[in-house]
Write a protein that holds these residues in place. Structure first.
Motif, PDB file in Angstrom:
ATOM      1  N   LEU A  52       3.993  45.600 -33.029  1.00 23.67           N
ATOM      2  CA  LEU A  52       4.754  45.597 -34.279  1.00 23.67           C
ATOM      3  C   LEU A  52       4.043  46.471 -35.305  1.00 23.67           C
ATOM      4  O   LEU A  52       2.820  46.430 -35.427  1.00 23.67           O
ATOM      5  CB  LEU A  52       4.884  44.182 -34.832  1.00 23.67           C
ATOM      6  N   VAL A  53       4.823  47.254 -36.038  1.00 27.24           N
ATOM      7  CA  VAL A  53       4.283  48.043 -37.140  1.00 27.24           C
ATOM      8  C   VAL A  53       5.067  47.679 -38.398  1.00 27.24           C
ATOM      9  O   VAL A  53       6.284  47.869 -38.452  1.00 27.24           O
ATOM     10  CB  VAL A  53       4.390  49.555 -36.890  1.00 27.24           C
ATOM     11  N   THR A  54       4.364  47.128 -39.386  1.00 32.39           N
ATOM     12  CA  THR A  54       4.988  46.768 -40.654  1.00 32.39           C
ATOM     13  C   THR A  54       4.667  47.846 -41.679  1.00 32.39           C
ATOM     14  O   THR A  54       3.502  48.228 -41.840  1.00 32.39           O
ATOM     15  CB  THR A  54       4.480  45.401 -41.140  1.00 32.39           C
ATOM     16  N   PHE A  55       5.707  48.343 -42.334  1.00 36.08           N
ATOM     17  CA  PHE A  55       5.555  49.416 -43.327  1.00 36.08           C
ATOM     18  C   PHE A  55       5.956  48.905 -44.701  1.00 36.08           C
ATOM     19  O   PHE A  55       6.980  48.225 -44.843  1.00 36.08           O
ATOM     20  CB  PHE A  55       6.463  50.609 -42.988  1.00 36.08           C
ATOM     21  N   ARG A  56       5.170  49.283 -45.707  1.00 38.32           N
ATOM     22  CA  ARG A  56       5.579  49.110 -47.108  1.00 38.32           C
ATOM     23  C   ARG A  56       6.036  50.472 -47.600  1.00 38.32           C
ATOM     24  O   ARG A  56       5.275  51.441 -47.582  1.00 38.32           O
ATOM     25  CB  ARG A  56       4.417  48.574 -47.945  1.00 38.32           C
ATOM     26  N   VAL A  57       7.300  50.545 -47.987  1.00 38.45           N
ATOM     27  CA  VAL A  57       7.957  51.835 -48.198  1.00 38.45           C
ATOM     28  C   VAL A  57       8.526  51.908 -49.610  1.00 38.45           C
ATOM     29  O   VAL A  57       9.214  50.975 -50.060  1.00 38.45           O
ATOM     30  CB  VAL A  57       9.099  52.021 -47.167  1.00 38.45           C
ATOM     31  N   PRO A  58       8.282  52.994 -50.355  1.00 38.68           N
ATOM     32  CA  PRO A  58       8.917  53.147 -51.672  1.00 38.68           C
ATOM     33  C   PRO A  58      10.412  53.394 -51.511  1.00 38.68           C
ATOM     34  O   PRO A  58      10.855  54.004 -50.527  1.00 38.68           O
ATOM     35  CB  PRO A  58       8.215  54.367 -52.258  1.00 38.68           C
ATOM     36  N   LEU A  59      11.181  52.926 -52.469  1.00 38.77           N
ATOM     37  CA  LEU A  59      12.637  53.075 -52.383  1.00 38.77           C
ATOM     38  C   LEU A  59      13.062  54.528 -52.234  1.00 38.77           C
ATOM     39  O   LEU A  59      14.036  54.832 -51.539  1.00 38.77           O
ATOM     40  CB  LEU A  59      13.302  52.466 -53.622  1.00 38.77           C
ATOM     41  N   GLU A  60      12.332  55.432 -52.863  1.00 42.62           N
ATOM     42  CA  GLU A  60      12.734  56.839 -52.793  1.00 42.62           C
ATOM     43  C   GLU A  60      12.564  57.435 -51.393  1.00 42.62           C
ATOM     44  O   GLU A  60      13.069  58.528 -51.124  1.00 42.62           O
ATOM     45  CB  GLU A  60      11.960  57.673 -53.817  1.00 42.62           C
ATOM     46  N   ALA A  61      11.878  56.714 -50.495  1.00 41.35           N
ATOM     47  CA  ALA A  61      11.739  57.202 -49.121  1.00 41.35           C
ATOM     48  C   ALA A  61      13.006  56.963 -48.309  1.00 41.35           C
ATOM     49  O   ALA A  61      13.170  57.531 -47.223  1.00 41.35           O
ATOM     50  CB  ALA A  61      10.559  56.539 -48.427  1.00 41.35           C
ATOM     51  N   LEU A  62      13.915  56.127 -48.844  1.00 45.58           N
ATOM     52  CA  LEU A  62      15.153  55.829 -48.127  1.00 45.58           C
ATOM     53  C   LEU A  62      16.230  56.822 -48.535  1.00 45.58           C
ATOM     54  O   LEU A  62      16.419  57.081 -49.717  1.00 45.58           O
ATOM     55  CB  LEU A  62      15.626  54.405 -48.434  1.00 45.58           C
ATOM     56  N   THR A  63      16.921  57.358 -47.547  1.00 41.63           N
ATOM     57  CA  THR A  63      17.993  58.303 -47.837  1.00 41.63           C
ATOM     58  C   THR A  63      19.355  57.624 -47.949  1.00 41.63           C
ATOM     59  O   THR A  63      20.331  58.266 -48.316  1.00 41.63           O
ATOM     60  CB  THR A  63      18.055  59.382 -46.745  1.00 41.63           C
ATOM     61  N   SER A  64      19.407  56.335 -47.611  1.00 40.57           N
ATOM     62  CA  SER A  64      20.647  55.570 -47.762  1.00 40.57           C
ATOM     63  C   SER A  64      20.291  54.111 -47.952  1.00 40.57           C
ATOM     64  O   SER A  64      19.180  53.669 -47.633  1.00 40.57           O
ATOM     65  CB  SER A  64      21.555  55.746 -46.529  1.00 40.57           C
ATOM     66  N   ALA A  65      21.242  53.354 -48.484  1.00 43.11           N
ATOM     67  CA  ALA A  65      21.013  51.934 -48.729  1.00 43.11           C
ATOM     68  C   ALA A  65      20.877  51.186 -47.409  1.00 43.11           C
ATOM     69  O   ALA A  65      21.525  51.531 -46.410  1.00 43.11           O
ATOM     70  CB  ALA A  65      22.165  51.357 -49.548  1.00 43.11           C
ATOM     71  N   LEU A  66      20.037  50.164 -47.403  1.00 41.25           N
ATOM     72  CA  LEU A  66      19.870  49.342 -46.207  1.00 41.25           C
ATOM     73  C   LEU A  66      21.038  48.371 -46.099  1.00 41.25           C
ATOM     74  O   LEU A  66      21.381  47.694 -47.066  1.00 41.25           O
ATOM     75  CB  LEU A  66      18.558  48.572 -46.277  1.00 41.25           C
ATOM     76  N   ALA A  67      21.633  48.312 -44.921  1.00 45.32           N
ATOM     77  CA  ALA A  67      22.767  47.420 -44.687  1.00 45.32           C
ATOM     78  C   ALA A  67      22.378  46.383 -43.647  1.00 45.32           C
ATOM     79  O   ALA A  67      21.894  46.728 -42.566  1.00 45.32           O
ATOM     80  CB  ALA A  67      23.985  48.213 -44.205  1.00 45.32           C
ATOM     81  N   GLY A  68      22.559  45.121 -43.977  1.00 42.83           N
ATOM     82  CA  GLY A  68      22.252  44.063 -43.030  1.00 42.83           C
ATOM     83  C   GLY A  68      20.762  43.784 -42.961  1.00 42.83           C
ATOM     84  O   GLY A  68      19.997  44.016 -43.895  1.00 42.83           O
TER      85      GLY A  68
END
Length: 468
Positions: free
Chosen positions: A310-326
């Motif tokens: 398992l790899v757990t990442f803490r990610v800034p919102l600006e790293a996402l190119t689309s909204a997370l669904a589900g």
């Protein structure tokens, strides 16, 4: 009764000790330096994050009941996110409504999902209009994959069923037991007519009033272990860590009383016991039982295991190119690999901070990537840095993350998932019968009748009752 020794301090062993406490003198022996097995938590990004299972099923009562019994009722957190997706035909697509462990029960939601393509839609249409009969007749067990493929088509098996059921067990439905993993499928397949219709009759319709499907603890799963440990000690249970069990020896010929030989101290020591619960992996149980019953050891030794990283990442919102669904998405084992590369290493991605409200923090998200399954041991051979690089790179293709994570954590669970192959329940019954003939011993754990936290608790409590 007198003294019972529980070998193994995972949730199965602790549940056995809890069941026995108050009616017996109980000693728990754990070979490692901590209790809990795969249930563990760590500080990550200012939050307590689980490094193993992060929740448990709500439709089974065992885990919920245990939490209330030991005073953790107020710490329970219901799942917040709904729905999940699967990587199919070049992008993540939402799983359709009406699935029963990945198996469609209705034609139109699955056909319109975009997951199956025309060939997959035709397989579903055939089941709805001209279903294939079960030519094999009544039978005790079947492989899930071939059964579903015959009834609904290979694409349903590959793109929906294998990612979900196979993902739960880190295995493949090509040889996975229907009787051990999802008995309603076996019953539905033996009825005349449509498999979807037969399953639909067994699956309750979704309701807004239904209780939460999953629960977590706001202090992480480690809080369950710590609270249970404290409750056991309060009941007089003796708990010893760093106490590997080397062997079991009969106190005298023909006796059901045992001497449990441990590796504690320079010379080791022996503990007399009127009963022993072996809440350890199958191979460890086989080693301890081999001197006493070759059949039990042989059956136990035939249970194989898969490893997961398992790899757990803490990610800034600006790293996402689309909204997370589900709550996340699955990656089918047979899906097309990344361009120019070998097969996907990531088997699933979980949006932890979307699932659990107590993990949400403004301006960032927690993502978890799972790697490894039966037949794919690549992640075991990679360094932590290589695992992080591979997982982050694949998440960039699969869900469009960019830049760099703020923080990452790698957790390895070697040989953690027992594989329930066809006739697994027959093997389990043989193990239980052989162990019962030995006398004074019972087995418990994920290797037998379920891999989830509630199933392991049930296994531990059942083993305790068998001994008592």
């Amino acid at each position: 009764m007198g003294r019972v020794v529980v070998v193994g301090g995972g949730i199965s062993g602790l549940a056995a000790a809890w069941e026995l406490s108050g009616g017996a003198d109980v000693v728990v022996l754990e070979s490692t330096s901590r209790l809990g097995g795969a249930l563990d938590s760590a500080k990550f990004g200012g939050r307590i994050v689980d490094t193993g299972p992060d929740g448990f099923l709500g439709r089974r009562p065992e885990a919920l009941d245990l939490c209330h019994e030991i005073g953790l009722g107020d710490a329970l957190v219901p799942i917040a996110g709904r729905g999940a997706g699967v990587w199919a035909r070049g992008r993540v697509r939402p799983l359709p409504a009406g699935l029963a462990l990945g198996i469609p029960t209705r034609f139109w939601p699955a056909a319109r999902s975009g997951i199956l393509g025309l060939r997959g839609q035709l397989g579903l249409a055939r089941d709805a209009l001209l279903p294939r009969p079960d030519v094999r007749g009544p039978i005790g067990d079947r492989s899930i994959g071939p059964l579903v493929a015959r009834k609904l088509g290979q694409r349903v098996a590959d793109r929906l069923v294998d990612p979900l059921i196979g993902g739960i067990h880190a295995g493949t439905v090509d040889d996975m037991s229907a009787a051990a993993t999802y008995p309603p499928l076996l019953a539905a397949a033996q009825k005349r007519g449509s498999l979807m219709r037969a399953l639909r009759a067994q699956v309750p319709a979704p309701s807004d009033d239904a209780p939460p499907l999953f629960w977590a603890l706001n202090g992480g799963m480690a809080s369950l272990i710590e609270q249970l440990r404290a409750a056991l000690i309060a009941r007089g249970v003796e708990i010893r860590c760093d106490a590997p069990v080397l062997s079991l020896e009969r106190a005298q010929a023909g006796s059901a009383r045992w001497n449990v030989v441990t590796g504690e101290g320079d010379d080791g020591r022996s503990i007399g016991a009127d009963g022993v619960v072996l809440a350890v992996p199958a191979e460890a149980a086989a080693h301890l039982l081999k001197p006493h019953d070759d059949e039990a050891a042989g059956l136990l030794g035939g249970i194989s295991y898969a490893s997961v990283t398992l790899v757990t990442f803490r990610v800034p919102l600006e790293a996402l190119t689309s909204a997370l669904a589900g709550t996340g998405f699955l990656v089918p084992r047979k899906s097309a690999p990344p361009a120019g590369g070998d097969a996907w290493a990531v088997t699933a991605a979980t949006y932890l901070s979307e699932m659990w409200p107590h993990l949400a923090t403004e301006g960032e998200v927690l993502l978890r990537a799972s790697l490894g399954r039966s037949g794919d041991n690549r992640a075991e051979e990679w360094s932590d840095d290589a695992v992080v690089e591979r997982a982050w790179g694949e998440l960039g293709v699969l869900m469009g993350v960019r830049g760099e994570p703020l923080e990452e954590r790698v957790t390895r669970w070697p040989r953690a998932f027992p594989q329930y192959r066809v006739h697994h329940l027959m093997r389990t019954a043989g193990i239980e019968a052989a162990v019962a003939r030995i006398g004074g011993i019972a087995v418990a754990g994920a290797a037998y009748r379920g891999v989830g936290i509630p199933a392991c608790i049930a296994s531990g409590r059942a083993a305790a009752q068998a001994i008592a």
